[in-house]
Design a protein around this motif. Sequence first.
Motif, PDB file in Angstrom:
ATOM      1  N   THR A 148      -8.538  -8.934 -46.821  1.00  0.00           N
ATOM      2  CA  THR A 148      -9.577  -8.774 -45.792  1.00  0.00           C
ATOM      3  C   THR A 148     -10.177  -7.368 -45.820  1.00  0.00           C
ATOM      4  O   THR A 148     -11.363  -7.194 -45.577  1.00  0.00           O
ATOM      5  CB  THR A 148      -8.967  -9.006 -44.377  1.00  0.00           C
ATOM      6  OG1 THR A 148      -8.077 -10.101 -44.454  1.00  0.00           O
ATOM      7  CG2 THR A 148     -10.019  -9.252 -43.325  1.00  0.00           C
ATOM      8  N   HIS A 149      -9.309  -6.363 -46.057  1.00  0.00           N
ATOM      9  CA  HIS A 149      -9.788  -4.965 -45.977  1.00  0.00           C
ATOM     10  C   HIS A 149      -9.770  -4.344 -47.361  1.00  0.00           C
ATOM     11  O   HIS A 149      -9.207  -3.269 -47.568  1.00  0.00           O
ATOM     12  CB  HIS A 149      -8.899  -4.170 -45.023  1.00  0.00           C
ATOM     13  CG  HIS A 149      -8.786  -4.778 -43.662  1.00  0.00           C
ATOM     14  ND1 HIS A 149      -9.754  -4.654 -42.698  1.00  0.00           N
ATOM     15  CD2 HIS A 149      -7.819  -5.548 -43.108  1.00  0.00           C
ATOM     16  CE1 HIS A 149      -9.386  -5.320 -41.603  1.00  0.00           C
ATOM     17  NE2 HIS A 149      -8.221  -5.869 -41.829  1.00  0.00           N
ATOM     18  N   SER A 150     -10.401  -5.028 -48.317  1.00  0.00           N
ATOM     19  CA  SER A 150     -10.218  -4.618 -49.719  1.00  0.00           C
ATOM     20  C   SER A 150     -10.863  -3.262 -50.039  1.00  0.00           C
ATOM     21  O   SER A 150     -10.474  -2.618 -51.003  1.00  0.00           O
ATOM     22  CB  SER A 150     -10.737  -5.701 -50.660  1.00  0.00           C
ATOM     23  OG  SER A 150     -12.064  -5.966 -50.345  1.00  0.00           O
ATOM     24  N   THR A 151     -11.840  -2.796 -49.223  1.00  0.00           N
ATOM     25  CA  THR A 151     -12.370  -1.456 -49.533  1.00  0.00           C
ATOM     26  C   THR A 151     -11.385  -0.360 -49.117  1.00  0.00           C
ATOM     27  O   THR A 151     -11.329   0.687 -49.754  1.00  0.00           O
ATOM     28  CB  THR A 151     -13.721  -1.189 -48.819  1.00  0.00           C
ATOM     29  OG1 THR A 151     -13.645  -1.720 -47.516  1.00  0.00           O
ATOM     30  CG2 THR A 151     -14.884  -1.774 -49.583  1.00  0.00           C
ATOM     31  N   LEU A 152     -10.624  -0.624 -48.065  1.00  0.00           N
ATOM     32  CA  LEU A 152      -9.712   0.415 -47.583  1.00  0.00           C
ATOM     33  C   LEU A 152      -8.319   0.311 -48.209  1.00  0.00           C
ATOM     34  O   LEU A 152      -7.663   1.320 -48.476  1.00  0.00           O
ATOM     35  CB  LEU A 152      -9.619   0.345 -46.040  1.00  0.00           C
ATOM     36  CG  LEU A 152      -8.770   1.385 -45.336  1.00  0.00           C
ATOM     37  CD1 LEU A 152      -9.048   2.795 -45.844  1.00  0.00           C
ATOM     38  CD2 LEU A 152      -8.996   1.336 -43.831  1.00  0.00           C
ATOM     39  N   VAL A 153      -7.847  -0.923 -48.460  1.00  0.00           N
ATOM     40  CA  VAL A 153      -6.490  -1.074 -49.016  1.00  0.00           C
ATOM     41  C   VAL A 153      -6.582  -1.186 -50.538  1.00  0.00           C
ATOM     42  O   VAL A 153      -7.164  -2.121 -51.072  1.00  0.00           O
ATOM     43  CB  VAL A 153      -5.793  -2.322 -48.421  1.00  0.00           C
ATOM     44  CG1 VAL A 153      -4.398  -2.479 -49.018  1.00  0.00           C
ATOM     45  CG2 VAL A 153      -5.712  -2.216 -46.898  1.00  0.00           C
ATOM     46  N   ALA A 154      -5.989  -0.193 -51.230  1.00  0.00           N
ATOM     47  CA  ALA A 154      -6.039  -0.204 -52.697  1.00  0.00           C
ATOM     48  C   ALA A 154      -4.982  -1.139 -53.266  1.00  0.00           C
ATOM     49  O   ALA A 154      -5.218  -1.827 -54.259  1.00  0.00           O
ATOM     50  CB  ALA A 154      -5.844   1.213 -53.235  1.00  0.00           C
TER      51      ALA A 154
END
Length: 471
Positions: A355-361
């Motif tokens: 869901t938060h692929s820009t923030l979670v590497a």
Amino acid sequence: MSELLDAQACERLSIDEVHDLYRRHVSRSQVSLIGAFGFGRELVDHAEGAWITLRDGRRVLDFTGGVGVLSHGHNHPRILAARERFARRRAMEVHKNFLSPYVAALAHNLAALLPGDLDIAYFPNSGAEAVEGAVKLAYKYHGGRRGTILHTDISFHGKLLGAGSLTASPEVHFPYPRLPGTDHFAFDDLDSFELALDRHRTREGSDVYAVVLEPFSASAVRECSEEFLRAVRRRCDELDIVLVFDEVFTGWGRTGTLFHFMRHPGLIPDVVTMSKSFGGGKASISGYVAREPLFRRAYDNLADATLHSTTYYGFGEETVTALEAVAIAVEDDYPARARHIGERLGQGLAKLADTHSTLVAATTGRGGLHGVFLNAAPTRLDRLVRLLPASFARDPQLRAKLVTGAVVGALYRDHDVLTYFGSNHGLPLIVAPPLIVEDREIDLFLAALDSVLDKGAARLVAAFVKERASA
Ligand SMILES: Cc1ncc(COP(=O)(O)O)c(C=O)c1O
């Protein structure tokens, strides 16, 4: 002389008074540092299970696992009862002229639970002491004829001079004097390990007396492959090198087996170290357990029997607490609990990463120990970084610290959830609940993290920096 403070006086001290005493008598920088991450403004009233209750009545869900110490949760009733019983009996804590039935029983229980001939135990008080005891044992086993010890490039084995010289984490960044003959290889990299062995080849075979290795690095949340561990075991056998597995953090079920190495049947180190939850969250006890032939050759003669010891070795209440902590981990099947947590938490974190692929590497981990690596690259952070003092800006890990610190801060401030971040080469948000955690508490944590990540890196860091400026 100023008035002496007793325990009751401590419980009446205000936060400002505690700050003042820390500044004058403990460490000013410790107060500033904890404050920089948004902590240290409240005092704890009490803690039970997975929950900490602050003096103002606020309840905080503790997902730090006490940095490995609290698999049993805070103040487990069986641990408290074992300690109270010991105190009521007026049992003896220390004496060098009597043998301790508790030390005997604890060593017996470890031999029964560990595979192969891992049969002989020693119980100091901290993880670093256990590691240093194992290193001395390995050196003595070789009669001082070998001079090299290998560790990995992301190792964390503690901060005493000896253990610290085997630690490659940037946390130990000052060039203290080191144990002679240390060398390192890349974690989970067989070619690098072979090159390290080559560097210390001798006509007789090898100059390496020990390899010290975390099969699962808790600080970097990375594990070695089975293939790598078995190959290291085979090479150590061929060259008669003592293989030490450091399971100070991962012991007693944390990653889904009693010790992490036990997930690979037949893979047995020469020495395993343990600490943290070995003390049930109450006792400062650690240990190493060695294979019998190794120990016998190193120390089992009258002249060498006391070559390695410490004052608090096998202290009464510590040992009795460890006996109960081990019994609970076995009877309540902590490895199975960790596997269950691993499924629910692992799936939840993977979904959040999606869901938060820009923030979670990336997310890594197993059982009750997971890492969430956050993306610290967004260019929008540049402006914020420029606002910080130059001394901060020199820190190569500053951006990762800011982003992960902002997430840790928001979880605590807005959702009453306590976490921390690792301080090894990566800086993952570490998710390590006590192994007694309930499903609804895992769900509560996941919902809180979802809501925090929703804000995005720039907003989180801006709020974090603004809050620090006004603190
Ligand atoms: C794997 C490992 N080894 C050794 C240590 C050192 O333990 P202590 O801080 O009790 O000296 C730690 C502490 O975090 C650890 O995680």
